[in-house]
Write a protein that holds these residues in place. Structure first.
Motif, PDB file in Angstrom:
ATOM      1  N   ALA A  14       0.795  -1.006  -0.143  1.00 48.90           N
ATOM      2  CA  ALA A  14       0.001   0.040  -0.084  1.00 48.90           C
ATOM      3  C   ALA A  14       0.791   1.089  -0.132  1.00 48.90           C
ATOM      4  CB  ALA A  14      -1.004  -0.040   1.212  1.00 48.90           C
ATOM      5  N   LEU A  15       1.861   1.126   0.809  1.00 51.73           N
ATOM      6  CA  LEU A  15       2.789   2.537   0.768  1.00 51.73           C
ATOM      7  C   LEU A  15       3.543   2.578  -0.327  1.00 51.73           C
ATOM      8  CD1 LEU A  15       4.088   1.938   4.506  1.00 51.73           C
ATOM      9  CD2 LEU A  15       2.588   3.749   3.581  1.00 51.73           C
ATOM     10  N   GLU A  17       2.806   1.573  -3.311  1.00 53.87           N
ATOM     11  CA  GLU A  17       1.762   1.948  -4.495  1.00 53.87           C
ATOM     12  C   GLU A  17       1.549   3.526  -4.275  1.00 53.87           C
ATOM     13  OE1 GLU A  17      -0.717   2.039  -7.439  1.00 53.87           O
ATOM     14  OE2 GLU A  17       0.490   0.306  -7.031  1.00 53.87           O
ATOM     15  N   ARG A  18       1.272   3.985  -3.032  1.00 53.22           N
ATOM     16  CA  ARG A  18       1.231   5.465  -3.089  1.00 53.22           C
ATOM     17  C   ARG A  18       2.506   6.053  -3.506  1.00 53.22           C
ATOM     18  NH1 ARG A  18      -0.500   7.247   2.636  1.00 53.22           N
ATOM     19  NH2 ARG A  18       1.407   8.578   2.878  1.00 53.22           N
ATOM     20  N   ALA A  19       3.607   5.729  -3.084  1.00 59.43           N
ATOM     21  CA  ALA A  19       5.068   6.258  -3.645  1.00 59.43           C
ATOM     22  C   ALA A  19       5.392   6.061  -5.084  1.00 59.43           C
ATOM     23  CB  ALA A  19       6.032   5.686  -2.618  1.00 59.43           C
ATOM     24  N   GLY A  21       3.498   4.310  -7.471  1.00 62.85           N
ATOM     25  CA  GLY A  21       2.289   3.830  -8.401  1.00 62.85           C
ATOM     26  C   GLY A  21       2.384   4.504  -9.760  1.00 62.85           C
ATOM     27  N   LYS A  22       2.385   5.892  -9.590  1.00 64.50           N
ATOM     28  CA  LYS A  22       2.556   6.663 -10.770  1.00 64.50           C
ATOM     29  C   LYS A  22       3.708   6.345 -11.689  1.00 64.50           C
ATOM     30  CE  LYS A  22       4.313  10.684  -8.288  1.00 64.50           C
ATOM     31  NZ  LYS A  22       4.128  12.040  -7.788  1.00 64.50           N
ATOM     32  N   GLN A 118       1.152  18.367 -10.838  1.00 63.95           N
ATOM     33  CA  GLN A 118       1.303  17.582  -9.678  1.00 63.95           C
ATOM     34  C   GLN A 118       2.778  17.849  -8.846  1.00 63.95           C
ATOM     35  OE1 GLN A 118       0.249  13.654 -10.681  1.00 63.95           O
ATOM     36  NE2 GLN A 118      -1.165  13.739  -8.807  1.00 63.95           N
ATOM     37  N   GLU A 122       3.703  19.415  -5.667  1.00 63.92           N
ATOM     38  CA  GLU A 122       4.935  18.776  -4.843  1.00 63.92           C
ATOM     39  C   GLU A 122       6.122  19.680  -4.180  1.00 63.92           C
ATOM     40  OE1 GLU A 122       5.608  14.968  -6.184  1.00 63.92           O
ATOM     41  OE2 GLU A 122       3.630  14.484  -6.293  1.00 63.92           O
TER      42      GLU A 122
END
Length: 126
Positions: A14-15, A17-19, A21-22, A118, A122
């Protein structure tokens, strides 16, 4: 694909994928190896997404991109905020071509604009 995941694998996925995944496809339990006590996380055989470099503003399109191995070394939990996280990327293969915005459809242009926005957000919030 494994039929089950440990709670640590689920949290790590999950972590990650968040970091990541893009940027990459293929984040799943098959690509992940977690050694909690040593602070090691290893990802294998990841495919780069076509738009992975958009937010960097590079005028290239990824035709094919693969990362053989990403090794993340975390400090002890008590020093997590005060010591660096080490990330080593190896076996990177990349085929990129120049972008010709005239050949893009509206979805491509929207993805490009969104990634650039984005990146700016950031940068301002860092």
């Amino acid at each position: 694909r494994p039929m089950w995941q440990t709670p640590i694998q689920s949290l790590a996925l999950a972590l990650l994928e968040r970091a990541l995944g893009k940027y990459v496809k293929g984040l799943d339990a098959d690509s992940l190896q977690v050694a909690l006590l040593s602070g090691q996380v290893v990802l294998r055989n990841l495919e780069l997404k076509r738009e992975a470099l958009f937010e960097l503003g590079l005028p290239v399109n990824i035709e094919a991109g693969f990362i053989g191995r990403v090794e993340i070394t975390l400090p002890a939990w008590t020093r997590l905020g005060s010591e660096p996280v080490r990330v080593v990327v190896s076996q990177l293969q990349l085929v990129a071509t120049p972008i010709d915005p005239a050949q893009w459809d509206e979805a491509d242009r929207d993805n490009w604009r969104w990634a650039r926005k984005q990146a700016k957000i950031e940068t301002l919030s860092a």
